[in-house]
Write a protein that holds these residues in place. Structure first.
Motif, PDB file in Angstrom:
ATOM      1  N   ARG A  97       0.829  -1.218   0.000  1.00 20.70           N
ATOM      2  CA  ARG A  97       0.000   0.000   0.000  1.00 20.70           C
ATOM      3  C   ARG A  97       0.856   1.258   0.000  1.00 20.70           C
ATOM      4  N   ILE A 100       2.180   1.697  -3.598  1.00 28.04           N
ATOM      5  CA  ILE A 100       1.140   2.084  -4.555  1.00 28.04           C
ATOM      6  C   ILE A 100       0.643   3.508  -4.318  1.00 28.04           C
ATOM      7  N   ASN A 101       0.468   3.865  -3.069  1.00 28.47           N
ATOM      8  CA  ASN A 101      -0.137   5.160  -2.746  1.00 28.47           C
ATOM      9  C   ASN A 101       0.867   6.311  -2.633  1.00 28.47           C
ATOM     10  N   LEU A 106       5.170   6.004 -10.063  1.00 27.85           N
ATOM     11  CA  LEU A 106       4.359   4.886 -10.548  1.00 27.85           C
ATOM     12  C   LEU A 106       3.476   5.345 -11.714  1.00 27.85           C
ATOM     13  N   LEU A 109       0.250   0.068 -12.925  1.00 25.93           N
ATOM     14  CA  LEU A 109       0.332  -1.147 -12.118  1.00 25.93           C
ATOM     15  C   LEU A 109      -0.302  -2.279 -12.908  1.00 25.93           C
ATOM     16  N   LEU A 130      -7.861  -0.220  -5.989  1.00 25.36           N
ATOM     17  CA  LEU A 130      -7.122   0.583  -6.958  1.00 25.36           C
ATOM     18  C   LEU A 130      -8.031   1.635  -7.598  1.00 25.36           C
ATOM     19  N   ILE A 135      -5.685   4.651  -8.984  1.00 24.33           N
ATOM     20  CA  ILE A 135      -4.380   4.149  -9.399  1.00 24.33           C
ATOM     21  C   ILE A 135      -4.519   3.560 -10.814  1.00 24.33           C
ATOM     22  N   PHE A 137      -4.178   1.134 -13.709  1.00 24.78           N
ATOM     23  CA  PHE A 137      -3.787  -0.272 -13.725  1.00 24.78           C
ATOM     24  C   PHE A 137      -4.232  -0.953 -15.015  1.00 24.78           C
TER      25      PHE A 137
END
Length: 204
Positions: A97, A100-101, A106, A109, A130, A135, A137
Motif C-alpha cells: 500500500r 502504490i499510494n 508509478l 500497475l 485501486l 491508481i 492499472f
C-alpha cells in the motif's frame, strides 16, 4: 519495444529507500504463485532476474529493475494468501500500500491474474481498492499456455464480462505465457507507448 538491458537496482520497503535515480515505474503485482517472477524474466529475456519459487510469498520487498536505463520494472510482493504469519502478512500489505499510494513515479500497475481460474474475491477487492485510489492499472492474465486457444479465448471473455459487472469500461487487458512468450511484444509495446506519451506531455 525491445529490452536490451535489465539491471537489478535495489530492494526497498518505503519510498525513501528506492533508487536515487527517479524514472517512470511500471509495477507488477498479483496473488502469490500467479507466475509474476516468471513473467518478469520472460519480458526481460533473463531467466534469473527475478527469483522464482514453487512456494508462494517468495517476494517480500519492492524490487526495482532498471530497463534500458530509461524506466524501472518494479516487482511487488504478492497479495492474498502466503504461507506466513498474520504479522508478516500485515507487514507485506503495508509495504504494498505504501508503494502504490506514495510513489510519484508509478505510471502503471499491472495486476496479474491466473487465466485458468475465475477472478477471486481477493483479486476483485484489490481492483476495487485501486479504482477508489485512482491508481492506473492494467490486467495481465497469466499462464495462457495451459489451455487450448478456444478454451482460453472463452475464459478471457468470461473474465472481461465479470469485470464489466462492476466497472463501466475495461482497463487494458493482456494475455501472457512465460512458457511460450505469448503477450510479450504486446505488453512491452504498450509500455513503450506509455513512455512516449509521457515524453510528449513533458515536451508540451
Amino acid at each position: 519495444m525491445k529490452v536490451k538491458e535489465a539491471l537489478f537496482s535495489g530492494s526497498s520497503t518505503r519510498d525513501s529507500e528506492k533508487p536515487r535515480q527517479r524514472l517512470p515505474e511500471f509495477a507488477f503485482i498479483g496473488r502469490s504463485n500467479v507466475g509474476k517472477s516468471s513473467l518478469i524474466n520472460m519480458l526481460t529475456g533473463q531467466r534469473k532476474l527475478a527469483m522464482t519459487s514453487s512456494k508462494p510469498g517468495k517476494t517480500r520487498l519492492v524490487n526495482h529493475f532498471l530497463i534500458n536505463r530509461q524506466w524501472y520494472l518494479v516487482d511487488l510482493p504478492g497479495y492474498g494468501f502466503a504461507n506466513v504469519s498474520q504479522t508478516e502478512k500485515q507487514k507485506i500489505a503495508r509495504i504494498i500500500r505504501d508503494y502504490i499510494n506514495l510513489s510519484p513515479e508509478l505510471v502503471m500497475l499491472f495486476v496479474l491474474i491466473d487465466s485458468r481460474h475465475e477472478i477471486g474475491q481477493v483479486d476483485m477487492d484489490f481492483l476495487f481498492e485501486l479504482g477508489e485510489g485512482q491508481i492506473p492499472f492494467a490486467i495481465v492474465f497469466t499462464k495462457g499456455d495451459k489451455m487450448g486457444p478456444m478454451a482460453l479465448a472463452e475464459k478471457i471473455e468470461s473474465h472481461k464480462a465479470q469485470i464489466l459487472e462492476h466497472w463501466e469500461e475495461l482497463p487494458p487487458v493482456f494475455v501472457t505465457s512465460s512458457e511460450t512468450g505469448l503477450g510479450k511484444e504486446e505488453l512491452l509495446d504498450y509500455i513503450g507507448e506509455v513512455l512516449e506519451s509521457i515524453k510528449d506531455n513533458s515536451n508540451n
